[in-house]
Design an enzyme around this catalytic site. Structure first.
Site, PDB file in Angstrom:
ATOM      1  N   SER A 118     -43.485  -4.627  66.260  1.00 26.67           N
ATOM      2  CA  SER A 118     -42.679  -5.231  67.319  1.00 26.67           C
ATOM      3  C   SER A 118     -43.362  -5.350  68.673  1.00 26.67           C
ATOM      4  CB  SER A 118     -41.366  -4.457  67.481  1.00 26.67           C
ATOM      5  OG  SER A 118     -40.577  -4.591  66.334  1.00 26.67           O
ATOM      6  N   SER A 141     -39.555  -7.234  67.467  1.00 26.33           N
ATOM      7  CA  SER A 141     -38.300  -7.253  68.193  1.00 26.33           C
ATOM      8  C   SER A 141     -38.468  -7.346  69.710  1.00 26.33           C
ATOM      9  CB  SER A 141     -37.516  -5.980  67.869  1.00 26.33           C
ATOM     10  OG  SER A 141     -38.223  -4.827  68.321  1.00 26.33           O
ATOM     11  N   LYS A 148     -38.789  -2.903  77.975  1.00 22.73           N
ATOM     12  CA  LYS A 148     -37.938  -3.275  76.846  1.00 22.73           C
ATOM     13  C   LYS A 148     -36.633  -2.479  76.899  1.00 22.73           C
ATOM     14  CE  LYS A 148     -38.158  -3.679  71.754  1.00 22.73           C
ATOM     15  NZ  LYS A 148     -39.007  -3.406  70.561  1.00 22.73           N
TER      16      LYS A 148
END
Length: 491
Positions: A179, A155, A80
């Site tokens: 997330s 997210s 990420k």
């Protein structure tokens, strides 16, 4: 040999270790897959082709030299874009850091390299991890491989979508209010939030420092456990890192895979098992609860009354911390700088930079947080939210005196269409309704696929006491042994 991109991390590592394939071949297969499908998914913001192949060659050279390899050596991983990577762009999904190349690696990135994994690149995310759909990325939304007209969660939607699209067998996410788990649920993958402090935040671009938790994402529970074992552990560079041994999550996952939950007591959270979720989500959850009972688990209802206040408490605490953390993005020290023509003051440059660099959701949360921390309102808002956080922690403590772990749906709904909630922030925030309490408490949680509703994945969440991450892996693996893994339609 079967398509390398369809194999689990365990299977890939075994093939590399036995010399049946090379790490370079495995890496190239995934790079080719990214080239073929990522135009439809937009899971990656940056693909490090040269670096990935170089890392893979190093693994192959070590194997050829007879050196011992770790359990994930040669396995590709996507990271990420919230974790710093030396010399590789780290944007956090924001214009304000476009093109920024950090001078150092995050601790988790270092540990991945030391374990012999191969980093493919950086995945898309809601800007500064603020969002539940990966629609708030400055670089365009990520799409769900199950239905490219729907969101992949957020997210960390890029990390989850990369798994579901078979672009990577493993990925790293971060979980502030869900997330990791929420994207796992809506993409039919496994997402685990470790105990807060169980994984290092050094090199994680901060959103809400008392909540942010990096963690593993995978397509199977055992793969997630192996990745968890690699990245977890004490880090002296992180003041919140727990100086204690990592629970044996791999052994727990293997034990759970036998399908025996005899002696395990599971609590169904009363507040999360009734109204508020789609009927199809509740139906899949209840079928999974029955399946866990058939595996030997004792199922009881547990009331956690203050969980219903978790959402408003979170949306005061997290924005307050974000308003403090994001003050460093001032157009002076790094990243974007706008209006510095020699005729403007520092304050004007700072204002212009933030106006151009931050997106609407980030601005919204900064404003909320600044207001909640302002003189005259601190006690009424932020102070009250912290008191609610204490009450939620007490609910968890009382619950774990009765049961070994808690279970609930991961999300109230399946993946919703792109654009369906971007004009209604409150509806967007509700996507994390069931995941937020574990962040406020600091305990671990995992989402594992538990079936389909309207042809789309549904996730079941397992929550455990702090530093008892192994419990959630055992329960998740047991359910996986019955439900199996989910396969999205071909892209």
């Amino acid at each position: 040999m079967s398509d390398l991109t369809r194999l689990t991390a365990v299977e890939l590592a075994a093939l590399v270790a036995e010399g049946q394939t090379s790490a370079v071949e495995v890496t190239q297969a995934h790079l080719d897959r990214i080239s073929a499908v990522d135009g439809q998914v937009n899971a990656f913001l940056h693909v490090d082709t040269e670096g990935a192949l170089a890392a893979a060659r190093t693994v192959d050279d070590r194997r050829a030299a007879g050196e011992p390899l770790g359990p994930l050596a040669g396995v590709p991983v996507a990271v990420k874009d919230v974790l710093t990577t030396k010399g590789i762009p780290t944007t956090v999904g924001s214009k304000i850091l476009k093109g920024w190349r950090p001078p150092y690696d995050a601790t988790i990135v270092q540990r991945l390299a030391e374990a012999g994994t191969v980093m493919l690149g950086k995945t898309n995310m809601d800007e500064f991890a603020m969002g539940s759909s990966t629609e708030y990325s400055a670089y365009g939304p990520t799409r769900n491989p199950w239905d490219t007209g729907r969101i992949p969660g957020g997210s960390g939607g890029g990390s989850a979508a990369a798994l579901a699209a078979y672009e990577a067998p493993l990925s790293i996410g971060s979980d502030t209010g869900g997330s990791i788990r929420q994207p796992g649920a809506v993409t039919g993958t496994v997402g685990a939030k470790p105990t807060y402090g169980g994984t290092s935040r050094y090199g994680l671009v901060a959103f809400s420092s008392s909540l942010d938790t990096p963690g593993p994402c995978a397509r199977t529970v055992l793969d997630a456990a192996l990745l968890h074992q690699v990245i977890a552990g004490h880090d002296p560079r992180d003041s919140t890192s727990i100086p204690a041994p990592v629970p044996d999550v791999v052994a727990a996952a293997k034990l759970g895979a036998t399908g025996d939950l005899t002696g395990v007591k599971l609590g169904v959270v009363t507040e999360f098992s009734g109204d508020g979720a789609e009927p199809g989500v509740l139906a899949a959850f209840r079928e999974s609860v029955d399946a866990l009972a058939k595996l030997g688990a004792e199922i009881v209802e547990v009331s956690c009354p203050h969980f219903t206040y978790a959402l408003p408490a979170y949306y005061l605490i997290a924005p307050s911390e974000c308003s403090s953390n994001l003050a460093r993005f001032d157009g002076v020290r790094f990243g974007l700088r706008v209006g510095d023509d020699g005729n403007r003051s520092l304050e004007e440059v700072m204002s212009l930079t933030r106006e151009a660099g931050f997106g609407p959701e980030v601005k919204r949360r900064i404003i909320i947080g600044t207001y909640a921390l302002s003189s005259g309102y601190y006690d009424a808002y932020y102070g009250q939210a912290q008191k609610v956080r204490t009450l939620i922690t007490r609910d968890f403590t009382a619950a774990f005196e009765q049961v070994d772990a808690l279970i609930s749906p991961t999300t109230p709904s399946v993946a919703f269409p792109l654009g369906a909630r971007t004009t209604d922030p409150y509806q967007m925030y509700l996507a994390d309704l069931y995941t937020i309490p574990a962040n406020l408490y600091g305990g671990p949680g995992i989402s594992v696929p538990c079936g389909l509703s309207e042809g789309l994945p549904v996730g079941l969440q397992v929550m455990a006491p702090t530093m008892a991450d192994d419990r959630m892996y055992r329960v998740a693996a047991a359910l996986e042994s019955v439900v199996g893994t989910l396969t999205p339609p071909a892209l």
